[in-house]
Design a protein around this motif. Structure first.
Motif, PDB file in Angstrom:
ATOM      1  N   GLU A 263      21.607 -23.785  84.534  1.00  0.00           N
ATOM      2  CA  GLU A 263      22.498 -23.721  85.643  1.00  0.00           C
ATOM      3  C   GLU A 263      24.011 -23.049  85.473  1.00  0.00           C
ATOM      4  O   GLU A 263      24.643 -22.816  86.465  1.00  0.00           O
ATOM      5  CB  GLU A 263      23.016 -25.235  86.435  1.00  0.00           C
ATOM      6  N   ASN A 264      24.438 -22.973  83.966  1.00  0.00           N
ATOM      7  CA  ASN A 264      25.709 -22.719  83.869  1.00  0.00           C
ATOM      8  C   ASN A 264      25.642 -21.104  83.160  1.00  0.00           C
ATOM      9  O   ASN A 264      26.703 -20.618  82.781  1.00  0.00           O
ATOM     10  CB  ASN A 264      26.173 -23.493  82.538  1.00  0.00           C
ATOM     11  N   TYR A 265      24.505 -20.709  83.206  1.00  0.00           N
ATOM     12  CA  TYR A 265      24.638 -19.098  82.892  1.00  0.00           C
ATOM     13  C   TYR A 265      25.022 -18.310  83.957  1.00  0.00           C
ATOM     14  O   TYR A 265      24.520 -18.474  85.236  1.00  0.00           O
ATOM     15  CB  TYR A 265      23.062 -18.803  82.673  1.00  0.00           C
ATOM     16  N   GLU A 266      25.712 -17.302  83.712  1.00  0.00           N
ATOM     17  CA  GLU A 266      26.194 -16.298  84.758  1.00  0.00           C
ATOM     18  C   GLU A 266      25.095 -15.285  84.712  1.00  0.00           C
ATOM     19  O   GLU A 266      24.798 -14.704  85.669  1.00  0.00           O
ATOM     20  CB  GLU A 266      27.466 -15.819  84.487  1.00  0.00           C
ATOM     21  N   SER A 267      24.741 -14.873  83.397  1.00  0.00           N
ATOM     22  CA  SER A 267      23.759 -13.770  83.051  1.00  0.00           C
ATOM     23  C   SER A 267      23.190 -13.928  81.779  1.00  0.00           C
ATOM     24  O   SER A 267      24.045 -14.437  80.852  1.00  0.00           O
ATOM     25  CB  SER A 267      24.590 -12.388  83.246  1.00  0.00           C
ATOM     26  N   ILE A 268      22.219 -13.341  81.444  1.00  0.00           N
ATOM     27  CA  ILE A 268      21.457 -13.112  80.123  1.00  0.00           C
ATOM     28  C   ILE A 268      21.380 -11.793  79.678  1.00  0.00           C
ATOM     29  O   ILE A 268      20.236 -11.169  80.619  1.00  0.00           O
ATOM     30  CB  ILE A 268      20.376 -13.931  79.881  1.00  0.00           C
ATOM     31  N   ALA A 269      21.699 -10.972  78.959  1.00  0.00           N
ATOM     32  CA  ALA A 269      21.499  -9.667  78.633  1.00  0.00           C
ATOM     33  C   ALA A 269      20.802  -9.498  77.488  1.00  0.00           C
ATOM     34  O   ALA A 269      20.975 -10.144  76.537  1.00  0.00           O
ATOM     35  CB  ALA A 269      22.753  -8.955  78.547  1.00  0.00           C
ATOM     36  N   LEU A 270      19.791  -8.723  77.511  1.00  0.00           N
ATOM     37  CA  LEU A 270      18.801  -8.551  76.622  1.00  0.00           C
ATOM     38  C   LEU A 270      18.960  -7.004  76.032  1.00  0.00           C
ATOM     39  O   LEU A 270      18.314  -6.106  76.822  1.00  0.00           O
ATOM     40  CB  LEU A 270      17.429  -8.749  76.565  1.00  0.00           C
ATOM     41  N   ALA A 271      19.459  -6.574  75.041  1.00  0.00           N
ATOM     42  CA  ALA A 271      19.435  -5.325  74.263  1.00  0.00           C
ATOM     43  C   ALA A 271      18.545  -5.057  73.387  1.00  0.00           C
ATOM     44  O   ALA A 271      18.499  -5.587  72.200  1.00  0.00           O
ATOM     45  CB  ALA A 271      21.237  -4.712  73.564  1.00  0.00           C
ATOM     46  N   GLN A 272      17.404  -4.431  73.930  1.00  0.00           N
ATOM     47  CA  GLN A 272      16.209  -4.380  73.191  1.00  0.00           C
ATOM     48  C   GLN A 272      16.280  -3.699  71.710  1.00  0.00           C
ATOM     49  O   GLN A 272      15.667  -4.138  70.795  1.00  0.00           O
ATOM     50  CB  GLN A 272      15.121  -3.809  73.941  1.00  0.00           C
ATOM     51  N   GLY A 273      17.139  -2.467  71.618  1.00  0.00           N
ATOM     52  CA  GLY A 273      17.288  -1.729  70.728  1.00  0.00           C
ATOM     53  C   GLY A 273      18.120  -2.324  69.352  1.00  0.00           C
ATOM     54  O   GLY A 273      17.841  -2.428  68.108  1.00  0.00           O
ATOM     55  N   ALA A 274      19.369  -2.625  69.863  1.00  0.00           N
ATOM     56  CA  ALA A 274      20.331  -2.793  68.767  1.00  0.00           C
ATOM     57  C   ALA A 274      21.433  -3.468  69.384  1.00  0.00           C
ATOM     58  O   ALA A 274      21.856  -3.644  70.672  1.00  0.00           O
ATOM     59  CB  ALA A 274      20.920  -1.632  67.890  1.00  0.00           C
ATOM     60  N   ALA A 275      22.159  -4.341  68.327  1.00  0.00           N
ATOM     61  CA  ALA A 275      23.442  -4.821  68.893  1.00  0.00           C
ATOM     62  C   ALA A 275      24.633  -4.090  69.117  1.00  0.00           C
ATOM     63  O   ALA A 275      24.733  -2.831  68.346  1.00  0.00           O
ATOM     64  CB  ALA A 275      23.952  -6.077  67.893  1.00  0.00           C
ATOM     65  N   GLN A 276      25.623  -4.276  69.894  1.00  0.00           N
ATOM     66  CA  GLN A 276      26.820  -3.443  69.738  1.00  0.00           C
ATOM     67  C   GLN A 276      27.537  -3.598  68.509  1.00  0.00           C
ATOM     68  O   GLN A 276      27.296  -4.336  67.373  1.00  0.00           O
ATOM     69  CB  GLN A 276      27.631  -4.079  71.033  1.00  0.00           C
TER      70      GLN A 276
END
Length: 814
Positions: free
Chosen positions: A177-190
């Protein structure tokens, strides 16, 4: 809640709040132009059917028609955002593959769902579960065939990976309930991400923004397997005139094991305090606390699964029986796993003028847990490391000189650090530079607790001198005793150049990661010191080109590395025989990878889609496995040589059309082992074999209906077969699972805001299947090596996927 907008001379009103349409007043003519009107926060919002902002060729709407008199219009906001694919896809601008799950999708799922469950439909994501409701910690995720310990996890800028094994434990992260969003970068981290192991990508978690007005939310759930869950969140609203607002939430969850005996219980707290001022300046304090006591699901071999399925030896024993074949070591209460964690961070962002932005996130974390298991311990002839003990123990329930004990494997860790970075936008260039420092203190011990005549073992948290087996001198009998201090220093610089009116964006960066581990092993006969030092350069490059407002292409090449798990550093002995069970090695090579992505994106006011080609080349590939140490199941890694992975990801979503929002995703993956693997004095002929945990095909589809009151979601996921051995002589078959949700949102009533009733159905066809590879091996069957010797096979083990479950939830805001 309803909004009342009063206009002295307004003929019509229509707007979007949080990406959702506000209903126009009754009697409004369909041919009247739709202007922009203020939202409650004083910003303007486009009409829901207006073209997206990047369509520069479409003229602005005409000015509103003025009329005499005063009119009051009440409009109702749909709390679910108007995102494509039911909240499973958004337009992206990064020069790398990224998929984002929004709060509108999350809000329709079972509230017990973890971050892994919520991203399971995204391209490349393969989730192996052990229970249907997300309470069990026996869960894994792989992305493009790369295991969960090869993925970075970051919450509001602070790292969440286990400091010893790099694994993620999604039930600890946050309540859904507290997530605004979940992003999955499949290739690499920033470039600036504070992670060490992210060859498999990055999962970025964001909390919701605290509400501007005081209020809250409460929900209650009940369902299959005596599941009950309660959640409450309180929003402070703005505190005085300080500009500070925050929320705090508490949840309690409990459920019986869906197969075999056992019950899981979880308590969780999330909080966020936020202050914003000036031009997008912000400072926050965020945190999450978790305490759980979980039961264990045995992970069967392929033969065990074929013989017993969901029953028999694939479950722990409901009652304690010292005289059974396992001598009582299979009693379920001996495997209950307690853990307690606390994560805290303080992200700050300041815009200092002249195009300069400074961001920093200090953080502090602590964790303690016990991974116990049933074991047998002789009362004499014991060993302390490689040294024999002459004394005889007195233990309850001893038969023929052997007693049943609970083997406790405890881990206590502390972690603190900070990230800091400066970004300077000057003309066409955006320069960035930053630093990450991380300090961790990790202690791991294995001790033993006596088991009473009825199977009880005191001190579920383990490791206490009051409850553990002790020697004559009062010291605790231990099989492992490791202590590791780690320090990470990472420096990075980067530059982004925007050309052709920002249509062409070129980026380059360089990161130097320096990791020092100072370890000690207090067991006699082992090297006392286990020290390592690493310094790894990580360059990267990316290009993005906006062909038209709707069409975009990108290319990137990145480098990544990871060090072996801490357990690889330390030798271990069997306390019952003095035999060496693990050979410590401080010279294990780092995994290093080079990855490329070539992608295409399309986005308009109805359709959003992407197609990404990817290629990875690994050296010294690190593979996670689970080994049994004197009854406890402990993660470790081994060097699997080189690997090449190539494939394509596709993703497509439609914005709501007549309240329907479909979503599709898929992946083709071709991952192969590059070389033969050493086994003893011979080589296994593994070159050219398919990589483990790498399904060739997977696909997902979702269909969402939501008219603001009635809503429903149907999702289905196909996962292709996966090999469990490097010789490809054992695999699990493909499987299909489907979930569904139906619900209704009521209008506001008295002080209740949008009360809602929802039913979630998980694994609606009640598939019985192996959901993933828990413990891979080199070969399942005896194999002739390159040098002519016979290399004995070893059975892999597997996760059994959760069965059907239904969960009813009643919730409301206030």
């Amino acid at each position: 809640m309803p909004l009342s907008l009063t206009f002295r001379s307004v003929l019509f009103a229509s707007a979007v709040l949080s990406g959702t349409s506000l209903l126009p007043c009754v009697g409004q003519a369909a041919t009247v132009p739709q202007p922009r009107v203020p939202t409650p926060r004083g910003h303007t919002a486009p009409h829901p059917h207006a073209p997206s902002a990047h369509h520069a060729s479409i003229p602005a709407p005409p000015a509103p028609v003025r009329a005499q008199g005063q009119e009051t219009i009440t409009v109702q906001a749909n709390p679910v955002a108007d995102h494509a694919g039911g909240g499973l896809i958004r337009p992206q601008t990064q020069a790398q593959a990224v998929s984002v799950v929004g709060q509108d999708f999350i809000a329709r799922q079972a509230p017990s769902a973890t971050a892994y469950d919520l991203v399971a439909l995204l391209p490349g994501a393969t989730v192996a579960t052990s229970d249907p409701l997300g309470l069990s910690p026996q869960v894994n995720i792989s992305v493009r065939g790369l295991n969960g310990d090869a993925i970075g996890y970051v919450l509001e800028g602070m790292p969440l990976n286990d400091i010893a094994y790099y694994s993620g434990y999604p039930s600890q992260f946050a309540d859904s309930e507290n997530y605004e969003s979940i992003a999955l970068a499949q290739g690499a981290a920033q470039l600036e991400s504070p992670v060490l192991n992210a060859a498999g990508g990055l999962m970025s978690l964001r909390f919701r923004t605290p509400a501007e007005k005081a209020g809250g939310m409460v929900n209650i759930s009940y369902g299959s397997y005596n599941t009950n869950r309660q959640f409450m969140r309180l929003d402070s609203g703005e505190i005085g005139s300080s500009g500070v607002r925050g929320f705090v939430s508490y949840s309690h969850s409990a459920a019986d094991n869906w197969r075999g005996p056992g019950r899981d219980e979880r308590q969780h707290v999330d909080f966020k305090l936020l202050k914003t001022w000036g031009h997008n300046n912000s400072a926050a304090l965020v945190g999450t606390w978790n305490q759980a006591i979980d039961s264990y699901y045995p992970q069967p071999t392929k033969a065990g699964w074929q013989q017993d399925g969901l029953h028999g030896a694939n479950n722990l024993a409901k009652n304690y029986d010292r005289n059974n074949d396992a001598q009582g070591t299979d009693y379920w209460r001996l495997y209950r796993q307690p853990e307690r964690t606390l994560y805290m961070g303080a992200p700050v962002e300041l815009h200092l003028g002249h195009g300069i932005t400074w961001r920093t996130t200090p953080y502090a974390q602590g964790a303690y847990g016990n991974v116990p298991g049933g074991s047998s311990l002789p009362t004499s002839g014991l060993w302390n490391g490689n040294q024999p003990l002459t004394e005889t123990l007195t233990l309850p329930g001893t038969q023929d000189g052997v007693a049943t004990v609970r083997a406790d494997y405890t881990q206590r860790s502390y972690r603190s650090g900070f990230t800091t970075g400066v970004e300077w936008q000057h003309g066409a260039n955006t320069l960035m530079a930053g630093y990450w420092y991380d300090y961790s203190d990790d202690s791991e011990y294995q001790s033993f607790t006596p088991v009473g005549q009825n199977g009880t073992a005191a001190g579920i948290w383990g490791g206490s001198g009051k409850t553990s087996v002790t020697l004559a001198d009062g010291s605790i009998l231990r099989a492992t005793n490791n202590h590791t201090l780690s320090q990470t220093n990472a420096l990075y610089v980067g530059d982004t150049l925007s050309l052709l009116h920002n249509r062409l964006v070129l980026s380059g960066g360089f990161k130097e990661v320096m990791l020092t581990r100072n370890g000690t092993n207090a067991m006699p006969g082992t090297p006392y010191h286990a020290n390592t030092n690493y310094a790894v350069p990580l360059p990267r490059l990316s290009i993005k080109y906006q062909i038209t407002p709707r069409h975009q292409v990108f290319f990137n090449t990145t480098t990544n590395f990871r060090t072996p798990a801490e357990t690889a550093l330390y030798a271990a002995y069997d306390p019952t025989s003095g035999e060496l069970t693990a050979q410590g090695n401080t010279k294990v090579k780092n995994e290093y990878s080079i990855a490329e992505e070539l992608g295409y994106r399309y986005a308009d006011d109805r359709i959003i889609g992407s197609l990404t080609l990817f290629n990875y080349n690994f050296t010294n590939r690190q593979i996670e496995t689970v080994g049994q140490i004197n009854g406890s199941y402990v993660s470790s890694t081994f060097n699997a040589g080189g690997q090449t992975s190539r494939g394509v990801d596709v993703e497509l979503g439609l914005r709501p059309w007549h309240h329907f929002s479909p979503y599709l995703s898929g992946e083709y993956l071709h991952a192969t082992v590059d070389n033969d693997l050493l086994s003893g004095a011979d080589l296994l002929p593994t070159r050219g074999k398919r990589a483990i945990r790498s399904p060739t095909l997977q696909a997902a589809a979702g269909l969402t209906y939501d008219d603001g009151h009635v809503f429903s979601v149907f999702t289905v996921k196909y996962t292709g077969r996966q090999y469990a051995t490097f010789m490809n002589d054992e695999r699990i078959p493909n499987f299909v699972t489907a979930n569904m949700a139906v619900g209704y949102r009521f209008s506001d009533a008295v002080f209740l805001h949008r009360p809602e009733l929802r039913m979630n159905f998980i694994n609606i066809t009640n598939q019985h299947y192996l959901s993933g590879v828990a413990n891979p091996t080199l070969n399942a069957h005896d194999t002739t090596g390159r040098r002519g010797t016979t290399i004995a096979g070893s059975d892999p083990t597997y996760y059994i996927g959760g069965g059907f479950a239904a969960l009813f939830t009643a919730s409301t805001g206030f």
